[in-house]
Design an enzyme around this catalytic site. Structure first.
Site, short mmCIF file in Angstrom:
data_model
loop_
_atom_site.label_atom_id
_atom_site.label_comp_id
_atom_site.label_asym_id
_atom_site.label_seq_id
_atom_site.Cartn_x
_atom_site.Cartn_y
_atom_site.Cartn_z
N GLU A 100 -38.99 47.17 54.75
CA GLU A 100 -37.54 47.18 54.53
C GLU A 100 -37.21 47.39 53.05
O GLU A 100 -37.71 46.67 52.19
CB GLU A 100 -36.96 45.84 55.00
CG GLU A 100 -35.48 45.71 54.80
CD GLU A 100 -34.96 44.34 55.23
OE1 GLU A 100 -33.73 44.19 55.33
OE2 GLU A 100 -35.78 43.42 55.46
N GLU B 176 -27.81 40.35 60.50
CA GLU B 176 -28.27 39.54 59.38
C GLU B 176 -27.13 39.37 58.39
O GLU B 176 -27.12 39.94 57.30
CB GLU B 176 -29.49 40.19 58.71
CG GLU B 176 -30.20 39.25 57.77
CD GLU B 176 -31.38 39.89 57.07
OE1 GLU B 176 -32.44 39.27 57.04
OE2 GLU B 176 -31.24 41.03 56.56
#
Length: 199
Positions: A82, A179
């Site tokens: 990520e 998130e």
């Protein structure tokens, strides 16, 4: 492995002096993933250590990703990495899509794909939908939050109703992880799903 989170570490995969610790963390991640039934895990590149050049940090990250991708593939688990914005995590080494793609090419493993976080990439590069379209074949997981504030969709500048439709048209069949930090309460924050035709 995330490293010492309480001390501000956010992964150690780009740290050249912690390779053995990283490898032990891969073995531990496999055990955890098997116990939990996870099909994929995320490798955090980490904050670039002071005094370590970009070249050394990238070479270390590539070698660690090669190791992790192979070990996880043997265990039947996918590896994702990520890119994270450097405003929320100053100094984070992996911080944009093109860098992630270059590193993926260097690792040269079909078991390594991208975790694309819309919030982080809106901050670092914008152009969310064209970037998704150009790279959807390399993306195995998507995460979201609105910007600014990192709250739920509908609280910031991103047109998530459009983005969700666009992702559907691309044929993405993976999960989209939420998130974000609710602007008020968790329950109130879930109202966006109805407003955006998610439920």
């Amino acid at each position: 492995p995330a490293g010492d989170w309480a001390a501000g570490e956010r992964g150690i995969a780009c740290h050249p002096d912690r390779i053995e610790e990283f490898r032990a963390g891969v073995d531990r991640a496999i055990r955890y993933a098997r116990a939990l039934g996870n099909e994929q895990v995320n490798c955090l590149a980490g904050i670039q250590p002071e005094g370590v050049s970009d070249e050394v940090a990238e070479d270390t990250l590539v070698e660690n990703l090669k190791y992790a991708a192979k070990k996880l593939e043997q265990a039947g688990i996918r590896l994702v990495m990520e890119a994270i914005n450097t405003r929320d995590i100053p100094g984070f080494f992996l911080n944009n899509t093109q860098q992630a793609l270059r590193i993926r090419d260097r690792v040269c493993s079909d078991n390594l794909t991208l975790q694309y976080d819309i919030y982080h990439m809106q901050i670092m590069e914008g152009d969310i939908c064209p970037t998704l379209e150009a790279n959807i074949g390399a993306i195995r997981h998507i995460q979201l939050a609105d910007n600014p504030g990192r709250h739920e969709p509908g609280t910031g500048e991103l047109n998530y109703r459009f983005i969700f439709g666009f992702i559907d048209r691309l044929g993405y069949d993976g999960w989209i992880g939420c998130e974000y930090k609710p602007a008020t309460t968790t329950e109130a924050g879930l109202g966006w799903m109805k407003d955006h035709n998610v439920i």
